[in-house]
Design an enzyme around this catalytic site. Structure first.
Site, PDB file in Angstrom:
ATOM      1  N   HIS A  92      23.336 -51.832 -78.499  1.00  0.00           N
ATOM      2  CA  HIS A  92      24.324 -52.337 -79.447  1.00  0.00           C
ATOM      3  C   HIS A  92      25.343 -53.206 -78.744  1.00  0.00           C
ATOM      4  CE1 HIS A  92      22.837 -48.397 -80.556  1.00  0.00           C
ATOM      5  NE2 HIS A  92      22.670 -48.949 -81.737  1.00  0.00           N
ATOM      6  N   GLY A 113      19.629 -51.325 -88.834  1.00  0.00           N
ATOM      7  CA  GLY A 113      20.326 -52.518 -88.376  1.00  0.00           C
ATOM      8  C   GLY A 113      19.626 -53.181 -87.214  1.00  0.00           C
ATOM      9  N   HIS A 114      18.468 -52.608 -86.800  1.00  0.00           N
ATOM     10  CA  HIS A 114      17.693 -53.132 -85.675  1.00  0.00           C
ATOM     11  C   HIS A 114      16.343 -53.686 -86.123  1.00  0.00           C
ATOM     12  CE1 HIS A 114      20.567 -51.419 -82.925  1.00  0.00           C
ATOM     13  NE2 HIS A 114      20.367 -50.205 -83.371  1.00  0.00           N
ATOM     14  N   GLY A 170      18.646 -45.395 -85.566  1.00  0.00           N
ATOM     15  CA  GLY A 170      19.584 -46.065 -86.456  1.00  0.00           C
ATOM     16  C   GLY A 170      18.982 -47.298 -87.113  1.00  0.00           C
TER      17      GLY A 170
END
Lengths: 333, 214
Positions: A220, A57-58, A55
């Site tokens: 998360h 966003g990291h 994913g």
């Protein structure tokens, strides 16, 4: 409260961040196809290729590890969500070569599912791909139940040593064996002190009350228990290191790598203070801190906290860790 | 009595499912905020618009192609586990439908059973684990039971929608054992599972799509 982030239309987060990422590191990486991140200068095709998915966003993970000495291709997904099998298959096709492809997958439900489906399709097409799964988060469950353990920042050492082996011309089976040995010999624990905002939805994820810290948060901030009063750097370092040493059963006389990965809001200042205490504790136990790495490698937006990754090194893993690499997130010369 | 469905009916069902999801996507994200990261609604929205795009672009009115393209389009949603699970459902249906261009009630029941099997190949989740399986399995079983009793297609879809809604509602009392929510352990009890809720919305849509035209 409205989230305070410098973004535009949330639907465009991933394409916009990738465009900027590729621009910022254009000497090292490029975008191709359906937003696959590849090396600016491809590796010779007689060497094993490394591919991963995960994913967004990291940042800088995981595309930040694309470049000489580490990954060949990364398949970025949506914010905090794995890419679907079609793009993963596209990457495996692109990477495919006689020498083979090592596919690094972090243990998260969506990643694993997407990877498995893409692998099935790739095998049907006769692609030469082998997979290594990273699952080193000790808060997920006991060592003999790896399915419950998530993949955290330990993906970095795995990609680093396997990437170095690939660069040195080792076979796919050898690269896989090295990756798996690194994986078996590492353990990660996360601590969180404040939550983050999902940049797509504005939702606060992992709300953490004041004056507490949570040991054993996932990538998360998925709740994982271990809520306790906020402690000092030294006490926190000791709690985490003790748990990791126990899990790996590290003995006096052995050599270890310690990585401290800030997840967003925790400063380098704090991480350096923690590392210093880690060194003191290891000294007391007669364990050698052979290598260390401190910085932001796998973040969760503005979450406060860090991941401590402990890995047992042998001579070969140490040499592969020291081998040169040149990626947006990590350079060894 | 609706004895059989063909391509046009399937398109109506799928479009109606997309509408049902779209109408509730904010609620789905809110449910996801409890145990996940609050993006399930947007992921489902993307899945449904991907689906509508391939329906609109379809050039040959074949059930197999339609279901396959829908499955592949949903797989292409970069949204974690949702894409592979829901995509596998339609891909397995495409394989099961073969060259048939119409299905009777029993055929519809077995088509959905094949879809369920496709999902089960992707996940070990069982009923009671607080996942989409808690809505999907009872829905497919209800269809099978209705078909065995000689029910027509409207009856099948009505039973399926009711069973899926009931199954989704029951997830509120369950403790999550899969996905991100499982890390909450007993704290996951009390919130309805977003994946199961999506499935119940899809089945509600299927029923509405057929009812509106029956």
């Amino acid at each position: 409260m409205r989230m305070k982030k410098f973004i535009n239309n949330p639907d465009d987060l991933v394409p916009e961040l990738l465009e900027g990422f590729a621009l910022a590191h254009q000497a090292k990486v490029a975008l191709t196809g359906n937003n696959l991140v590849v090396r600016a200068a491809p590796k010779p095709s007689d060497k094993v290729a490394l591919v991963t998915l995960g994913g967004s966003g990291h940042e800088p993970a995981l595309s930040g590890f694309v470049g000489a000495g580490m990954l060949d291709i990364s398949v970025p997904g949506e914010i905090f969500a794995a890419p679907g099998p079609p793009r993963v298959l596209e990457a495996l096709r692109l990477a495919n070569r006689e020498a083979g492809v090592l596919f690094v997958v972090l243990n998260h439900a969506g990643d694993v599912m997407s990877a498995r489906m893409a692998m099935d399709l790739a095998r049907k097409e006769g692609l030469n791909v082998k997979q290594v799964l990273t699952h080193e988060d000790i808060s997920g469950g006991p060592r003999d139940n790896p399915e419950e353990r998530r993949g955290l920042v330990g993906c970095l050492p795995v990609i680093k040593v396997a990437g170095a082996a690939a660069e040195a011309g080792r076979t796919l089976d050898e690269c896989l064996a090295i990756a798996e040995r690194m994986e078996r010999n590492m353990a990660t624990l996360a601590v969180a002190v404040s939550g983050a905002t999902h940049p797509g939805t504005g939702d606060v994820i992992a709300e953490i009350p004041e004056d507490v810290m949570v040991v054993g948060m996932g990538q998360h901030g998925e709740a994982g228990g271990g809520t306790q009063p906020l402690k000092s750097a030294d006490e926190t370092a000791e709690i985490m290191l003790t748990a990791l040493l126990d899990d790996l059963n590290v003995k006096a006389g052995e050599e270890v790598l310690v990585m401290l990965n800030g997840v967003g809001a925790t400063t380098l200042m704090e991480l350096y203070i923690v590392l210093r205490r880690v060194r003191q504790l290891l000294d007391e136990k007669g364990i050698a801190l052979a290598r260390s790495l401190v910085g932001e490698y796998l973040t969760v937006q503005e979450m406060g906290g860090f991941q401590m990754c402990l890995a047992r090194l042998d001579d070969e893993l140490k040499a592969l860790w020291d081998a040169p690499c040149n990626t947006p997130a990590l350079t060894v010369s | 009595m609706m004895e059989s469905i063909g391509y046009d009916d399937m398109v109506r069902m799928l479009r109606s499912a997309a509408e049902a999801v779209r109408a509730q996507h904010e609620m789905l994200s809110k449910l996801d905020s409890a145990g996940g990261d609050g993006d399930h609604g947007t992921t489902m929205l993307r899945a449904m618009s991907n689906m509508e795009k391939v329906i609109a672009a379809a050039s040959t009115p074949e059930l197999k192609t339609l279901l396959h393209d829908v499955g592949w389009a949903i797989l292409g949603v970069d949204g974690g586990a949702t894409g592979p699970l829901l995509g596998a459902f339609f891909l397995a249906m495409a394989e099961a439908v073969g060259d048939r261009d119409a299905l009777d009630a029993r055929g519809v029941a077995s088509l959905f059973a094949a879809g369920l099997k496709g999902v089960q190949e992707q996940t070990k989740a069982r009923p009671g684990d607080k996942t989409m399986m808690d809505a999907l399995l009872p829905a497919v079983e209800a269809m099978h039971a209705a078909a065995e009793r000689g029910g027509d297609i409207q009856a099948l879809l009505q039973r399926a929608a009711a069973a899926a809604a009931e199954g989704a509602a029951a997830t509120a009392a369950m403790q999550a054992r899969f996905g991100r929510a499982r890390n909450l352990k007993e704290k996951s009890i009390g919130n309805q599972d977003p994946g199961a809720t999506s499935v119940s919305l899809i089945f509600k849509g299927f029923k509405k799509g057929i009812d509106a035209h029956a």
